[in-house]
Enzyme design. Sequence first.
Site, PDB file in Angstrom:
ATOM      1  N   ASP A 134       9.031  18.449   1.886  1.00  0.00           N
ATOM      2  CA  ASP A 134       7.752  19.109   1.599  1.00  0.00           C
ATOM      3  C   ASP A 134       7.934  20.629   1.664  1.00  0.00           C
ATOM      4  O   ASP A 134       7.460  21.293   2.596  1.00  0.00           O
ATOM      5  CB  ASP A 134       6.675  18.613   2.575  1.00  0.00           C
ATOM      6  CG  ASP A 134       6.319  17.149   2.323  1.00  0.00           C
ATOM      7  OD1 ASP A 134       6.436  16.709   1.166  1.00  0.00           O
ATOM      8  OD2 ASP A 134       5.946  16.446   3.284  1.00  0.00           O
ATOM      9  N   ASP A 141       7.537  10.200  -4.166  1.00  0.00           N
ATOM     10  CA  ASP A 141       6.254   9.834  -3.554  1.00  0.00           C
ATOM     11  C   ASP A 141       5.113  10.459  -4.346  1.00  0.00           C
ATOM     12  O   ASP A 141       4.528  11.462  -3.922  1.00  0.00           O
ATOM     13  CB  ASP A 141       6.259  10.307  -2.092  1.00  0.00           C
ATOM     14  CG  ASP A 141       5.042   9.816  -1.318  1.00  0.00           C
ATOM     15  OD1 ASP A 141       4.409   8.842  -1.756  1.00  0.00           O
ATOM     16  OD2 ASP A 141       4.740  10.434  -0.276  1.00  0.00           O
ATOM     17  N   LYS A 198       2.472   8.542  -5.381  1.00  0.00           N
ATOM     18  CA  LYS A 198       1.263   7.751  -5.077  1.00  0.00           C
ATOM     19  C   LYS A 198       0.431   7.544  -6.341  1.00  0.00           C
ATOM     20  O   LYS A 198      -0.739   7.954  -6.429  1.00  0.00           O
ATOM     21  CB  LYS A 198       0.434   8.420  -3.986  1.00  0.00           C
ATOM     22  CG  LYS A 198       1.172   8.543  -2.658  1.00  0.00           C
ATOM     23  CD  LYS A 198       0.266   9.055  -1.572  1.00  0.00           C
ATOM     24  CE  LYS A 198       0.963   9.180  -0.243  1.00  0.00           C
ATOM     25  NZ  LYS A 198       2.045  10.186  -0.216  1.00  0.00           N
ATOM     26  N   ASP A 210      -3.675   4.732 -11.504  1.00  0.00           N
ATOM     27  CA  ASP A 210      -4.221   4.937 -12.853  1.00  0.00           C
ATOM     28  C   ASP A 210      -4.331   3.563 -13.508  1.00  0.00           C
ATOM     29  O   ASP A 210      -4.038   2.537 -12.871  1.00  0.00           O
ATOM     30  CB  ASP A 210      -3.276   5.875 -13.652  1.00  0.00           C
ATOM     31  CG  ASP A 210      -4.019   6.683 -14.706  1.00  0.00           C
ATOM     32  OD1 ASP A 210      -4.895   6.112 -15.391  1.00  0.00           O
ATOM     33  OD2 ASP A 210      -3.722   7.883 -14.855  1.00  0.00           O
ATOM     34  N   ILE A 211      -4.700   3.534 -14.778  1.00  0.00           N
ATOM     35  CA  ILE A 211      -4.779   2.236 -15.456  1.00  0.00           C
ATOM     36  C   ILE A 211      -3.364   1.672 -15.601  1.00  0.00           C
ATOM     37  O   ILE A 211      -2.383   2.429 -15.595  1.00  0.00           O
ATOM     38  CB  ILE A 211      -5.495   2.344 -16.834  1.00  0.00           C
ATOM     39  CG1 ILE A 211      -4.771   3.329 -17.754  1.00  0.00           C
ATOM     40  CG2 ILE A 211      -6.952   2.733 -16.644  1.00  0.00           C
ATOM     41  CD1 ILE A 211      -5.268   3.286 -19.202  1.00  0.00           C
ATOM     42  N   THR A 251      -0.587   3.184 -17.975  1.00  0.00           N
ATOM     43  CA  THR A 251      -0.170   4.554 -17.642  1.00  0.00           C
ATOM     44  C   THR A 251       0.803   4.550 -16.467  1.00  0.00           C
ATOM     45  O   THR A 251       1.823   5.250 -16.473  1.00  0.00           O
ATOM     46  CB  THR A 251      -1.418   5.413 -17.316  1.00  0.00           C
ATOM     47  OG1 THR A 251      -2.271   5.366 -18.452  1.00  0.00           O
ATOM     48  CG2 THR A 251      -1.061   6.839 -16.994  1.00  0.00           C
ATOM     49  N   ARG A 266       5.668  11.430  14.883  1.00  0.00           N
ATOM     50  CA  ARG A 266       5.607  12.643  15.701  1.00  0.00           C
ATOM     51  C   ARG A 266       6.361  12.415  17.003  1.00  0.00           C
ATOM     52  O   ARG A 266       6.392  11.291  17.524  1.00  0.00           O
ATOM     53  CB  ARG A 266       4.151  12.992  16.057  1.00  0.00           C
ATOM     54  CG  ARG A 266       3.323  13.503  14.879  1.00  0.00           C
ATOM     55  CD  ARG A 266       3.825  14.857  14.384  1.00  0.00           C
ATOM     56  NE  ARG A 266       3.055  15.396  13.280  1.00  0.00           N
ATOM     57  CZ  ARG A 266       3.256  15.099  11.986  1.00  0.00           C
ATOM     58  NH1 ARG A 266       4.186  14.223  11.634  1.00  0.00           N
ATOM     59  NH2 ARG A 266       2.527  15.676  11.050  1.00  0.00           N
ATOM     60  N   GLN A 311      -2.302  14.227  10.509  1.00  0.00           N
ATOM     61  CA  GLN A 311      -2.040  12.788  10.639  1.00  0.00           C
ATOM     62  C   GLN A 311      -2.866  12.199  11.781  1.00  0.00           C
ATOM     63  O   GLN A 311      -3.053  12.836  12.812  1.00  0.00           O
ATOM     64  CB  GLN A 311      -0.547  12.549  10.926  1.00  0.00           C
ATOM     65  CG  GLN A 311       0.391  13.054   9.831  1.00  0.00           C
ATOM     66  CD  GLN A 311       0.411  12.146   8.612  1.00  0.00           C
ATOM     67  OE1 GLN A 311      -0.542  11.418   8.352  1.00  0.00           O
ATOM     68  NE2 GLN A 311       1.487  12.186   7.858  1.00  0.00           N
ATOM     69  N   ARG A 364       7.172  17.363   8.799  1.00  0.00           N
ATOM     70  CA  ARG A 364       6.988  18.573   9.600  1.00  0.00           C
ATOM     71  C   ARG A 364       7.675  18.551  10.960  1.00  0.00           C
ATOM     72  O   ARG A 364       8.032  19.617  11.483  1.00  0.00           O
ATOM     73  CB  ARG A 364       5.484  18.851   9.746  1.00  0.00           C
ATOM     74  CG  ARG A 364       4.893  19.432   8.471  1.00  0.00           C
ATOM     75  CD  ARG A 364       3.402  19.335   8.414  1.00  0.00           C
ATOM     76  NE  ARG A 364       2.939  17.962   8.238  1.00  0.00           N
ATOM     77  CZ  ARG A 364       1.688  17.617   8.026  1.00  0.00           C
ATOM     78  NH1 ARG A 364       0.758  18.547   7.988  1.00  0.00           N
ATOM     79  NH2 ARG A 364       1.355  16.357   7.860  1.00  0.00           N
TER      80      ARG A 364
END
Length: 216
Positions: free
Chosen positions: A9, A58, A60, A63-64, A67, A163, A172, A193
């Site tokens: 990230d 990732d 996520k 959609d239809i 797609t 964590r 989170q 993180r």
Amino acid sequence: MKKIILALDISDIYQAKRIVNQTYQYVDIYKIGPGLFIEYGRSIIDYIIGINKKIFLDLKLYDIPITVQRAVKAAYNLGVFSLTIHASGGEKMMKAVTSVVNRPKIWAVTILTSEATSTEKVLQMVKIANSCDVDGVISSPLEIESIKKQYGKTFNVITPGIRLQNQDNDDQLRVSTPINAIKKGADFIVIGRTILKDKNPIETLKKIYEDIQNLT
Ligand code: C5P
């Protein structure tokens, strides 16, 4: 395969590559989210595959069916190892995706780890996802045991929301320590993180990796 998935990230591709170079001993799969993918998609993916590591893309998807199916085929062409879709996209969408012959592993997101929910609700989504033949689900550490008990060892559970003790949870909500998640049966834990924000990221990652190794 190593159990830690490192979430890249990071919006700077040079920094992302640097982190990959510093962590490859402890990580086999790197997670790329929309932030890095939208700007640097193919170049960061090619870089990571070029050093024989795997990509968890990732995105996520939600959609239809047609797609999402098209996106799954494109991810396969990029050489991606695993890809996320939202289980809440429903049966038609999930089946359209898992029916693709050449495809990455499909991991279905149940309920985001940043949301409060009950194990029952997560299990309802897992049930549908499992019946659509996805390869695994993303859940929080709190649901791992129940999912494993019902669906067995070969159905993968991948858990973010990791964590260290006394660490800030950030956004989170449903969290646990790396060791706890592994003890409960997680196939992979996703860490972002906890490593990326640490003053000594590589030492911290090494420690988590060694703690996991010592369990097995
Ligand atoms: O920084 P942290 O370890 O909380 O990052 C968790 C990573 O896992 C983030 O990249 C986030 O997008 C991802 N993720 C999540 N919850 C899910 C699925 C993915 O936090 N249900």
